[in-house]
Design a protein around this motif. Structure first.
Motif, short mmCIF file in Angstrom:
data_model
loop_
_atom_site.label_atom_id
_atom_site.label_comp_id
_atom_site.label_asym_id
_atom_site.label_seq_id
_atom_site.Cartn_x
_atom_site.Cartn_y
_atom_site.Cartn_z
N PHE A 66 -63.36 74.16 14.90
CA PHE A 66 -62.18 74.88 14.45
C PHE A 66 -60.98 74.62 15.36
N HIS A 67 -61.25 74.44 16.64
CA HIS A 67 -60.17 74.11 17.57
C HIS A 67 -59.60 72.73 17.26
N ILE A 68 -60.48 71.75 17.04
CA ILE A 68 -60.04 70.40 16.73
C ILE A 68 -59.27 70.38 15.41
N GLU A 69 -59.75 71.15 14.45
CA GLU A 69 -59.06 71.23 13.15
C GLU A 69 -57.64 71.77 13.33
N LYS A 70 -57.47 72.74 14.21
CA LYS A 70 -56.14 73.29 14.48
C LYS A 70 -55.18 72.25 15.04
N GLN A 71 -55.76 71.20 15.67
CA GLN A 71 -54.92 70.15 16.23
C GLN A 71 -54.44 69.15 15.17
N GLY A 72 -54.85 69.38 13.93
CA GLY A 72 -54.42 68.52 12.84
C GLY A 72 -55.42 67.47 12.44
N ALA A 73 -56.70 67.70 12.75
CA ALA A 73 -57.75 66.74 12.40
C ALA A 73 -58.52 67.19 11.16
N GLU A 74 -59.11 66.22 10.49
CA GLU A 74 -60.11 66.48 9.45
C GLU A 74 -61.46 66.49 10.14
N VAL A 75 -62.23 67.56 9.98
CA VAL A 75 -63.44 67.74 10.77
C VAL A 75 -64.68 67.78 9.89
N VAL A 76 -65.70 67.05 10.32
CA VAL A 76 -67.05 67.17 9.75
C VAL A 76 -67.93 67.77 10.85
N SER A 77 -68.42 68.97 10.62
CA SER A 77 -69.35 69.61 11.55
C SER A 77 -70.76 69.18 11.20
N PHE A 78 -71.55 68.88 12.22
CA PHE A 78 -72.93 68.44 11.98
C PHE A 78 -73.86 69.24 12.87
N ASP A 79 -74.93 69.79 12.27
CA ASP A 79 -75.87 70.55 13.08
C ASP A 79 -77.19 70.71 12.33
N LEU A 80 -78.19 71.11 13.08
CA LEU A 80 -79.46 71.51 12.48
C LEU A 80 -79.27 72.72 11.60
N SER A 81 -80.17 72.90 10.65
CA SER A 81 -80.30 74.16 9.93
C SER A 81 -81.74 74.62 10.09
N GLU A 82 -82.07 75.74 9.49
CA GLU A 82 -83.44 76.26 9.60
C GLU A 82 -84.46 75.37 8.90
N LEU A 134 -62.53 69.05 26.16
CA LEU A 134 -62.53 67.87 25.29
C LEU A 134 -61.70 66.73 25.88
N GLY A 135 -61.38 66.83 27.15
CA GLY A 135 -60.66 65.75 27.81
C GLY A 135 -59.21 65.60 27.40
N ASN A 136 -58.64 66.69 26.83
CA ASN A 136 -57.24 66.68 26.37
C ASN A 136 -56.95 65.50 25.44
N PHE A 137 -57.91 65.22 24.59
CA PHE A 137 -57.77 64.15 23.60
C PHE A 137 -56.81 64.59 22.50
N ASP A 138 -56.02 63.65 21.99
CA ASP A 138 -55.09 63.94 20.89
C ASP A 138 -55.80 63.71 19.56
N PHE A 139 -56.16 64.80 18.89
CA PHE A 139 -56.93 64.71 17.64
C PHE A 139 -56.06 64.67 16.39
N LYS A 140 -54.77 64.79 16.54
CA LYS A 140 -53.90 64.88 15.37
C LYS A 140 -54.06 63.65 14.47
N GLY A 141 -54.32 63.92 13.19
CA GLY A 141 -54.45 62.85 12.21
C GLY A 141 -55.78 62.12 12.24
N LYS A 142 -56.72 62.56 13.08
CA LYS A 142 -58.02 61.89 13.20
C LYS A 142 -59.06 62.53 12.27
N ARG A 143 -60.05 61.75 11.94
CA ARG A 143 -61.25 62.29 11.28
C ARG A 143 -62.33 62.39 12.35
N VAL A 144 -62.89 63.59 12.53
CA VAL A 144 -63.72 63.87 13.69
C VAL A 144 -65.09 64.39 13.26
N LEU A 145 -66.14 63.87 13.89
CA LEU A 145 -67.50 64.36 13.70
C LEU A 145 -67.88 65.20 14.92
#
Length: 229
Positions: free
Chosen positions: A45-61, A23-34
Motif C-alpha cells: 500500500f505504501h508503494i502504491e501511494k508512490q504511484g506504482a501498480e502493485v501485485v501483492s504475492f503471498d501464501l494463503s491457507e 525500501l532504499g528510497n527507491f522511486d516507484f512512481k510509474g513502476k509495476r511492482v511485485l
C-alpha cells in the motif's frame, strides 16, 4: 500500521515513518511492482501511494509455510496452526486493502513457483522474507524471471555492529538441540552473499544501505539491497 477507520494496529515491527528507508528510497512512481510476501500489505500500500501498480504475492491457507521439520515436533499440527495463522494474515491484508481503497492485485501461491501469468514487472520487492525460506536462491530466481529493472531485498542482520564476518557468511538459524525454538526461520543471509545471488541472476549493479528499525521494544539493524540489471 495506521489503518483508516481502525486506528493504530500494533505488530511486531513498526516501520511507520521509515518505510522509504526500508525500501532504499527507491522511486516507484510509474513502476509495476511485485511485493513478494506481502503479509498485511504495509509495503504494497505504501508503494502504491508512490504511484506504482502493485501485485501483492503471498501464501494463503491453501499452501504450506517452510516450517523447520524438527523430528521431535508434531509437524502436522505445526502445519495446521501455520495455515490458520496465514488465514488471519490474509484477512488482515483484505481489511487494509479496503481501508486504503487500494487497487493492488493479490496473487496467492508459493514463492518457488511464482506464476508467470502475473506478467512482467519493473521491480520485485523482498521485505524480510528470505530468512523464512528453505531455498532463498530459488525464490529470487523466480522473481528475477519477471523483474525487468530491479530487485529490492531488505533483511535482518543478527548484529548491531555490521561485522565483516557476517557480511560474507550466512548463519543457519535452527538448532538441533532446541526443537522448541525457531520453526519459521532458516537463514540469516549476509548482504554480500545476497548480492552474489542477484548478480548471478543478472542484477549486477547493486548498492547496500543499513538502517535501524523498531522491533517491539528493541532496535534491529536491517540491510537493504537495490540491485539493477
Amino acid at each position: 500500521m495506521d489503518v483508516p477507520g481502525h486506528g493504530t494496529i500494533k505488530g511486531e515491527w513498526d516501520l511507520r515513518g521509515s518505510v522509504d528507508d526500508y525500501l532504499g528510497n527507491f522511486d516507484f512512481k510509474g513502476k509495476r511492482v511485485l511485493d513478494v510476501g506481502a503479509a498485511s500489505g504495509i509495503l504494497s500500500f505504501h508503494i502504491e501511494k508512490q504511484g506504482a501498480e502493485v501485485v501483492s504475492f503471498d501464501l494463503s491457507e491453501n499452501f504450506d509455510w517452510d516450517i523447520v521439520p524438527f523430528a521431535e515436533n508434531n509437524n502436522e499440527i505445526a502445519r495446521s496452526e501455520r495455515r490458520s495463522h496465514l488465514r488471519k494474515i490474509n484477512n488482515g491484508y483484505w481489511l487494509c486493502h479496503q481501508a486504503f481503497q487500494s487497487k493492488a492485485q493479490m496473487v496467492n501461491g508459493v514463492v518457488y513457483d511464482i506464476p508467470r501469468s502475473i506478467g512482467a514487472v519493473d521491480v520485485a520487492v523482498f521485505g524480510s522474507i528470505l530468512l523464512h525460506l528453505r531455498d532463498p536462491f530459488l525464490a529470487l530466481e523466480n522473481a528475477a524471471a519477471l523483474a525487468k529493472e530491479a530487485i529490492i531485498v531488505s533483511d535482518i542482520s543478527p548484529y548491531r555492529k555490521f561485522t565483516s564476518k557476517f557480511k560474507r557468511n550466512p548463519r543457519f538459524m535452527p538448532r538441533s538441540i532446541s526443537p522448541d525454538g525457531i520453526t519459521d526461520g532458516w537463514f540469516r543471509l549476509p548482504p554480500l552473499l545476497v548480492q552474489e545471488y542477484l548478480g548471478i541472476l543478472g542484477f549486477k549493479k547493486s548498492t547496500i544501505v543499513w538502517n535501524n528499525f523498531k522491533y517491539g521494544e528493541r532496535i534491529r539493524p536491517i540491510y537493504t539491497i537495490i540491485a539493477r540489471r
